[in-house]
Design a protein around this motif. Structure first.
Motif, PDB file in Angstrom:
ATOM      1  N   VAL A  88      51.628   6.295 -87.418  1.00 63.72           N
ATOM      2  CA  VAL A  88      50.735   7.401 -87.766  1.00 63.72           C
ATOM      3  C   VAL A  88      49.889   7.754 -86.546  1.00 63.72           C
ATOM      4  N   VAL A  89      49.659   9.045 -86.349  1.00 64.20           N
ATOM      5  CA  VAL A  89      48.742   9.523 -85.312  1.00 64.20           C
ATOM      6  C   VAL A  89      47.629  10.312 -85.983  1.00 64.20           C
ATOM      7  N   VAL A  90      46.381   9.988 -85.654  1.00 63.19           N
ATOM      8  CA  VAL A  90      45.239  10.787 -86.095  1.00 63.19           C
ATOM      9  C   VAL A  90      44.715  11.523 -84.865  1.00 63.19           C
ATOM     10  N   HIS A  91      44.812  12.840 -84.900  1.00 59.39           N
ATOM     11  CA  HIS A  91      44.436  13.647 -83.729  1.00 59.39           C
ATOM     12  C   HIS A  91      43.008  14.163 -83.883  1.00 59.39           C
ATOM     13  N   LEU A  92      42.089  13.576 -83.113  1.00 56.62           N
ATOM     14  CA  LEU A  92      40.669  13.936 -83.186  1.00 56.62           C
ATOM     15  C   LEU A  92      40.127  14.413 -81.844  1.00 56.62           C
ATOM     16  N   ALA A  93      41.000  14.616 -80.869  1.00 55.57           N
ATOM     17  CA  ALA A  93      40.565  15.070 -79.546  1.00 55.57           C
ATOM     18  C   ALA A  93      40.409  16.587 -79.575  1.00 55.57           C
ATOM     19  N   LEU A  94      39.285  17.044 -80.100  1.00 58.79           N
ATOM     20  CA  LEU A  94      38.971  18.464 -80.179  1.00 58.79           C
ATOM     21  C   LEU A  94      37.632  18.724 -79.503  1.00 58.79           C
ATOM     22  N   ASP A  95      37.495  19.887 -78.897  1.00 53.92           N
ATOM     23  CA  ASP A  95      36.237  20.295 -78.265  1.00 53.92           C
ATOM     24  C   ASP A  95      35.683  21.467 -79.067  1.00 53.92           C
ATOM     25  N   LEU A  96      34.612  21.214 -79.818  1.00 52.04           N
ATOM     26  CA  LEU A  96      33.947  22.277 -80.573  1.00 52.04           C
ATOM     27  C   LEU A  96      32.498  22.435 -80.117  1.00 52.04           C
ATOM     28  N   ASP A  97      32.244  22.038 -78.869  1.00 48.12           N
ATOM     29  CA  ASP A  97      30.895  22.106 -78.298  1.00 48.12           C
ATOM     30  C   ASP A  97      30.452  23.562 -78.174  1.00 48.12           C
ATOM     31  N   LEU A  98      29.241  23.836 -78.627  1.00 54.06           N
ATOM     32  CA  LEU A  98      28.713  25.198 -78.578  1.00 54.06           C
ATOM     33  C   LEU A  98      28.597  25.727 -77.161  1.00 54.06           C
ATOM     34  N   GLU A  99      28.424  24.832 -76.196  1.00 59.84           N
ATOM     35  CA  GLU A  99      28.183  25.263 -74.823  1.00 59.84           C
ATOM     36  C   GLU A  99      29.469  25.416 -74.001  1.00 59.84           C
ATOM     37  N   ALA A 103      37.240  30.313 -73.862  1.00 59.35           N
ATOM     38  CA  ALA A 103      38.650  30.319 -73.451  1.00 59.35           C
ATOM     39  C   ALA A 103      39.117  28.911 -73.106  1.00 59.35           C
ATOM     40  N   ALA A 104      38.259  28.155 -72.395  1.00 53.67           N
ATOM     41  CA  ALA A 104      38.620  26.781 -72.039  1.00 53.67           C
ATOM     42  C   ALA A 104      38.716  25.904 -73.283  1.00 53.67           C
ATOM     43  N   ARG A 105      37.820  26.132 -74.231  1.00 48.90           N
ATOM     44  CA  ARG A 105      37.839  25.360 -75.475  1.00 48.90           C
ATOM     45  C   ARG A 105      39.141  25.604 -76.240  1.00 48.90           C
ATOM     46  N   THR A 106      39.534  26.858 -76.349  1.00 50.12           N
ATOM     47  CA  THR A 106      40.770  27.182 -77.064  1.00 50.12           C
ATOM     48  C   THR A 106      41.984  26.606 -76.354  1.00 50.12           C
ATOM     49  N   ALA A 159      33.501  32.967 -85.832  1.00 53.77           N
ATOM     50  CA  ALA A 159      32.518  31.877 -85.737  1.00 53.77           C
ATOM     51  C   ALA A 159      32.988  30.870 -84.700  1.00 53.77           C
ATOM     52  N   THR A 160      32.069  30.061 -84.207  1.00 53.46           N
ATOM     53  CA  THR A 160      32.370  29.114 -83.133  1.00 53.46           C
ATOM     54  C   THR A 160      33.520  28.183 -83.497  1.00 53.46           C
ATOM     55  N   GLY A 161      34.585  28.254 -82.722  1.00 53.81           N
ATOM     56  CA  GLY A 161      35.697  27.323 -82.883  1.00 53.81           C
ATOM     57  C   GLY A 161      36.616  27.591 -84.050  1.00 53.81           C
ATOM     58  N   ILE A 282      25.150  39.150 -74.703  1.00 51.58           N
ATOM     59  CA  ILE A 282      24.563  39.124 -73.349  1.00 51.58           C
ATOM     60  C   ILE A 282      24.314  37.693 -72.874  1.00 51.58           C
ATOM     61  N   GLY A 283      24.779  36.702 -73.655  1.00 48.36           N
ATOM     62  CA  GLY A 283      24.722  35.314 -73.203  1.00 48.36           C
ATOM     63  C   GLY A 283      23.417  34.596 -73.443  1.00 48.36           C
ATOM     64  N   LEU A 284      22.516  35.151 -74.288  1.00 52.22           N
ATOM     65  CA  LEU A 284      21.249  34.485 -74.541  1.00 52.22           C
ATOM     66  C   LEU A 284      21.359  33.380 -75.588  1.00 52.22           C
ATOM     67  N   THR A 285      22.380  33.448 -76.453  1.00 54.16           N
ATOM     68  CA  THR A 285      22.555  32.414 -77.478  1.00 54.16           C
ATOM     69  C   THR A 285      24.009  31.950 -77.479  1.00 54.16           C
ATOM     70  N   PRO A 286      24.251  30.662 -77.806  1.00 53.43           N
ATOM     71  CA  PRO A 286      25.613  30.142 -77.793  1.00 53.43           C
ATOM     72  C   PRO A 286      26.417  30.492 -79.032  1.00 53.43           C
ATOM     73  N   SER A 287      25.746  30.862 -80.126  1.00 57.06           N
ATOM     74  CA  SER A 287      26.444  31.081 -81.396  1.00 57.06           C
ATOM     75  C   SER A 287      26.721  32.553 -81.618  1.00 57.06           C
ATOM     76  N   PRO A 288      27.971  32.925 -81.911  1.00 55.94           N
ATOM     77  CA  PRO A 288      28.273  34.312 -82.259  1.00 55.94           C
ATOM     78  C   PRO A 288      27.713  34.659 -83.625  1.00 55.94           C
ATOM     79  N   ALA A 289      27.648  35.945 -83.916  1.00 57.95           N
ATOM     80  CA  ALA A 289      27.091  36.391 -85.196  1.00 57.95           C
ATOM     81  C   ALA A 289      27.885  35.847 -86.373  1.00 57.95           C
ATOM     82  N   GLY A 290      29.166  35.572 -86.164  1.00 57.83           N
ATOM     83  CA  GLY A 290      30.007  35.056 -87.242  1.00 57.83           C
ATOM     84  C   GLY A 290      29.523  33.740 -87.809  1.00 57.83           C
ATOM     85  N   ASP A 291      28.779  32.961 -87.009  1.00 58.17           N
ATOM     86  CA  ASP A 291      28.246  31.698 -87.519  1.00 58.17           C
ATOM     87  C   ASP A 291      27.259  31.915 -88.666  1.00 58.17           C
TER      88      ASP A 291
END
Length: 373
Positions: A88-99, A103-106, A159-161, A282-291
């Protein structure tokens, strides 16, 4: 609720129920094993008498000495060699960091999942467990309370991620067709709490709780220890398919405000969403409106498949909220952006929403000034 540190608790369990080479059960590989949920699950499985051996994979070595460690990037095709012999493999190597750059996260999340699924099939692994989020169901005003696991995934990539998680869900559906004999289980936790940092946990770092007029939020949490126990159920094949996991029931917004002691600030939908979108653009907040949608409308899950298999959460929504409030004490966030102590003092009296709207007004004035030049 204050509880012992999960890693300390896992270490205690490890000393009383050691697994070893003679133990029955599967060989389990965990990606992202050095930190977060991956570290907690690795320690838990290494302590289980039902698991024969744990193979831990990450870009750095973690602290669980009972696991067999391999240091590599999950996007490296060489991972297939490291997975040979695993059941069995449990895949938990995900990057959902707000900062993290979106594109790199995806690129990391999607490519990593593709590589792990392909490598698992090539290595003869018969089951892969993926972890996404109940956010994939979407937060919508007409959602049933609670949602069943079979409910349509109606989230969008706003929304983020969440776009990454939806793509991972698509890969999970395709994998058994592309790799006959490979079973894929997907676990979807509610708002995860316990050493986590998300747009939804930061919501409780604000001096005021933003409530959008006309919305009907319903709050359901998932403690990381409950997530790990649900993942263990999937590893041991006590349940499979798409699994939703969270505390029993949910809290209404009024209950959250009473329990937290944080007052609300209510705004019209168009004002709140418009300001959030402009500030993120304009980059003032890390969270998109979708959050914001996930604080406006319900996305509570039933967890019926896990319940039918005998699993139960150890934590209640009230207990997890109390732990979250204890974790974020002393942190100050405005519109999703963390502030230093000096900035927080200046912004705190006005409240997070006032600060958000004030920043939006500044943006509008700056744009008008540029047009006049």
């Amino acid at each position: 609720m204050s509880s012992p540190d999960p890693q300390v608790r896992a270490a205690r369990n490890q000393s009383t129920s050691p697994a070893g080479p003679n133990a029955r059960g599967p060989v389990v590989a965990v990606t992202g094993a050095a930190s977060g949920v991956g570290a907690l699950l690795t320690a838990r499985l290494a302590a289980s008498a039902e698991v024969r051996r744990v193979v831990a994979l990450d870009e750095r070595r973690g602290e669980c000495a009972a696991a067999q460690w391999h240091v590599l990037d999950v996007r490296d095709p060489a991972i297939a060699d490291r997975l040979r012999g695993a059941d069995v493999v449990v895949h938990l190597a995900l990057d959902l960091d707000l900062e993290t750059d979106a594109a790199a996260r995806t690129a990391y999340n999607v490519r990593g999942t593709q590589t792990v699924l392909t490598a698992a099939a090539a290595a003869g692994v018969h089951r892969v467990v993926l972890c996404t989020s109940a956010m994939v169901y979407g937060a919508l005003p007409d959602n049933e309370l609670p949602l069943s696991e079979d409910a349509e995934l109606r989230a969008t990539a706003e929304a983020t991620g969440v776009g990454d998680l939806l793509e991972i869900e698509r890969l999970a559906r395709r994998a058994p067709r592309a790799h006959p004999g490979l079973n894929v289980t997907v676990v979807r936790p509610a708002i995860l709490v316990g050493g986590t940092d998300t747009a939804l946990t930061r919501y409780f770092e604000s001096p005021r709780l933003l409530v959008v007029a006309g919305s009907r939020p319903a709050w359901q949490f998932c403690h990381v220890e409950d997530l790990c126990s649900a993942l263990e159920y999937a590893v041991l094949e006590k349940v499979d398919g798409e699994l939703a996991v969270g505390c029993e029931g949910w809290l209404e917004q009024e209950e959250v405000e009473e329990l937290s002691g944080i007052r609300r600030m209510e705004l019209p939908s168009a004002v709140a969403l418009g300001a959030a979108a402009r500030l993120h653009r304009i980059g003032l907040t890390p969270s998109p409106a979708g959050d914001l949608a996930y604080t406006m409308y319900p996305w509570v899950v039933s967890g019926s498949r896990l319940h039918d298999a005998g699993w139960r959460p150890e934590y209640t929504n009230e207990e997890v909220l109390a732990e979250l409030l204890e974790e974020v004490a002393g942190r100050h966030t405005v519109a999703g952006r963390r502030l230093g102590r000096k900035d927080a003092t200046a912004a705190g009296a006005a409240g997070a929403t006032v600060a958000l709207l004030g920043a939006a007004a500044v943006v509008r004035r700056a744009r008008k000034a540029r047009r006049r030049i």
